[in-house]
Design an enzyme around this catalytic site. Structure first.
Site, short mmCIF file in Angstrom:
data_model
loop_
_atom_site.label_atom_id
_atom_site.label_comp_id
_atom_site.label_asym_id
_atom_site.label_seq_id
_atom_site.Cartn_x
_atom_site.Cartn_y
_atom_site.Cartn_z
N HIS A 106 -3.96 -7.90 1.16
CA HIS A 106 -3.44 -7.26 2.37
C HIS A 106 -2.37 -8.16 2.99
O HIS A 106 -2.49 -9.39 2.96
CB HIS A 106 -4.58 -7.00 3.37
N GLU A 161 2.06 -0.47 1.46
CA GLU A 161 2.06 -0.63 2.91
C GLU A 161 3.30 -1.39 3.38
O GLU A 161 3.31 -2.63 3.39
CB GLU A 161 0.83 -1.41 3.36
P1 PGA Z 1 -2.69 0.44 10.62
O1 PGA Z 1 -3.14 -0.62 9.53
O2 PGA Z 1 -3.21 1.78 10.18
O3 PGA Z 1 -3.29 -0.04 11.90
O4 PGA Z 1 -1.19 0.44 10.65
C1 PGA Z 1 -3.06 -0.33 8.17
C2 PGA Z 1 -3.46 -1.54 7.38
O5 PGA Z 1 -3.25 -2.66 7.86
O6 PGA Z 1 -4.01 -1.43 6.30
#
Ligand code: PGA
Length: 235
Positions: A106, A161
């Site tokens: 992540h 992401e």
């Molecule tokens: P968020 O986080 O939905 O708060 O933007 C997503 C993530 O960090 O996986």
């Protein structure tokens, strides 16, 4: 119809009792009982994966068993080592007792805990060695360079992401996310690709409706069980 993955990443929020309360408020019909009713269709073909802190995995595991729920559990991190003299680490073998999935790489870990591609690779191999399914997070496709052969040969999920979308309330444009997902599918056609970053109940469908996106990774909006339930229904 392909399965849609909806992954909740609670980050380092929620105590054990808060996790229990959350579970009690998430009213999902038992999948095993799901009949043909329209309401149940909202939950059909959806793989719901909750990723709490390690401390809440045991209580959630027992709640899931007691309620005969089809919800799955994931860890948010894993040791890059096997069991051994690594104080504070949680090994793949230990996670295997409690969860089916593991979030790896992540961006918050890459940034705050200096996780390099090498560490991410080690974590991936440890995860796979225990037949756990990695959910590997990347913000750029180049981060997949070292893991292409693992992707082709193993059961894993990629979460795309973009950094600017995480926790900002400013999600990526679904077409951009779909283009990124397509690039990932070109590396490995059968690897499910999720989108993550400011997903909520209003925008979830715009991502899951995209041809190359197989689900979503939800941070902030997963902390409230009612909001998360809406995301599941709308996905
Ligand atoms: P968020 O986080 O939905 O708060 O933007 C997503 C993530 O960090 O996986």
């Amino acid at each position: 119809m392909d399965k849609v993955y909806i992954v909740a990443n609670w980050k380092s929020y929620k105590t054990e009792s808060e996790a229990e309360e959350w579970f009690g408020e998430l009213k999902i019909p038992r999948f095993a009982e799901a009949s043909r009713g329209e309401q149940d269709l909202e939950f059909t073909n959806k793989e719901i994966i909750i990723c709490p802190s390690f401390t809440s995995l045991p209580i959630l595991k027992s709640l899931i068993i007691n309620h005969k729920s089809n919800i799955k559990l994931g860890a948010q991190n894993i040791s890059p080592f096997d069991e051994g003299t690594y104080t504070g680490e949680v090994s793949a073998k230990q996670i295997k007792d409690l969860a089916n999935y593991v979030i790896i790489g992540h961006s918050e870990r890459r940034k705050n805990f200096a996780e390099t591609e090498k560490v991410v690779f080690e974590k991936l191999t440890k995860t796979l060695s225990q037949q756990l399914i990695p959910i590997l997070c990347v913000s750029e496709i180049i981060q997949l360079n070292d893991v292409e052969s693992l992707m082709k040969d193993s059961n894993m999920i990629i979460a795309y992401e973009p950094l600017s979308a995480i926790g900002s309330g400013n999600p990526d444009n679904p077409e951009n996310a779909n283009d990124a997902a397509l690039k990932i599918k070109k590396i490995s056609t059968n690897t499910p690709v999720l989108y993550g970053g400011s997903v909520d109940s209003d925008n979830v469908k715009s991502f899951t409706a995209m041809e190359n996106i197989n689900g979503v990774l939800v941070g902030n909006a997963s902390l409230d069980p009612l909001k998360f339930l809406e995301i599941i229904k709308n996905a």
